[in-house]
Scaffold this motif. Structure first.
Motif, short mmCIF file in Angstrom:
data_model
loop_
_atom_site.label_atom_id
_atom_site.label_comp_id
_atom_site.label_asym_id
_atom_site.label_seq_id
_atom_site.Cartn_x
_atom_site.Cartn_y
_atom_site.Cartn_z
N GLY A 299 0.82 -1.19 0.00
CA GLY A 299 0.00 0.00 0.00
C GLY A 299 0.86 1.25 0.00
N GLN A 300 0.23 2.37 -0.29
CA GLN A 300 0.90 3.66 -0.27
C GLN A 300 0.42 4.46 0.95
N ASP B 34 -0.76 7.33 1.15
CA ASP B 34 -2.01 8.05 0.92
C ASP B 34 -3.21 7.11 0.81
N GLU B 35 -2.96 5.79 0.97
CA GLU B 35 -4.06 4.84 1.10
C GLU B 35 -4.36 4.52 2.56
N PRO C 241 -6.26 -0.89 7.10
CA PRO C 241 -5.85 -0.74 5.69
C PRO C 241 -4.66 -1.65 5.41
#
Length: 288
Positions: A253-254, A256-257, A280
């Motif tokens: 994931g990034q 900003d996720e 997340p």
């Protein structure tokens, strides 16, 4: 190695020092600098984000600024990353403060909070995000120094910052802690780190019960494999190349996720939530 875990997700790379530097990562993590559009949900509020120079902390600080908050970030020694984060906050039209500090020291945490309140006049949201990890193949390889260092950064600092912030938090304030998927799934190579993150989950739940009568909400996020400076500064280049491939989404994931989950917990959208953890993590079911 399974077909799933052999999938290459990132260019292999390694940084020799911890904390890692976001400015040296390829590709750079995504941190909301361009595409996130806020809607004033934190207008006029003040947030302190520890570990806010890079990774999840940077993305969260920028998202909070785009929602109207003035943001202070605390970081260890990553001055260039911190400068870039401060500039990104200011580019949103908000005030920013970057504080270099070792949060493993209680007096330093107290001084950090006092500086934020002195600069901005209030504190509404505390994000306890700073962390470190040091993989070892065996429990026997974890020295007492490493164990203390991991817990001092990941757990003690969270206690110290929260303790220092509480006298300044009014009804309606929010505390958000960063745990990890490893608190639920475990990790054979990150034993002390996983244990520290499990402690954070329990800390979140217990503090939420303690503060609910004061109108202060306490929640957490437990991210899965996220592309932050902690990754290339922790793992060998080959391991980085497969980072996140063993999730159902088959990728890391990034930042900003993850940050939208913190925005949700920082705003009134989550007004009926306290003592909870959001996940997340790329699709892993942890039942937590």
């Amino acid at each position: 190695m399974s077909a799933e875990s052999s999938k290459t997700t990132l260019p292999p790379q390694h940084q020799e020092r911890q904390p890692g530097r976001e400015s040296e990562m390829q590709p750079p993590p995504a941190s909301f600098a361009d595409h996130y559009v806020g809607s004033g949900r934190l207008q006029g509020q003040v947030a302190l984000v520890t570990g806010g120079d890079s990774g999840i902390g940077r993305a969260t600080a920028i998202a909070f600024a785009k929602e109207g908050a003035d943001v202070a970030i605390a970081y260890l020694e990553e001055c260039d990353d911190a400068r870039q984060t401060r500039q990104a906050i200011e580019a949103c039209g908000r005030r920013a403060l970057a504080i270099a500090v070792d949060l493993g020291d209680e007096a330093a945490c107290r001084q950090t909070v006092e500086r934020v309140v002195g600069e901005f006049g209030r504190l509404d949201v505390l994000v306890n995000n700073a962390a470190e990890q040091h993989p070892q193949d065996s429990l026997a390889d974890i020295s007492s120094a490493q164990l203390e260092r991991t817990f001092r950064t990941n757990v003690f600092a969270m206690f110290y910052c929260t303790k220092a912030a509480l006298p300044h938090l009014q009804a309606g304030a929010r505390i958000i802690n960063t745990a990890s998927v490893t608190a639920y799934l475990g990790s054979p190579h990150l034993l002390d780190y996983s244990a520290s993150k499990g402690a954070i989950v329990s800390f979140t739940r217990s503090l939420a019960l303690q503060l609910v009568d004061k109108g202060i909400r306490v929640n957490a996020v437990a991210p899965g494999p996220i592309w932050t400076p902690l990754i290339p500064s922790t793992f060998a280049a080959g391991e980085v190349g497969h980072f996140g491939a063993n999730t159902p989404m088959e990728r890391p994931g990034q930042p900003d996720e993850v940050a939208p989950a913190l925005v949700f917990l920082a705003t009134d959208a989550s007004s009926y939530m306290t003592g909870q953890v959001l996940h997340p993590n790329g699709g892993r079911i942890v039942n937590g």
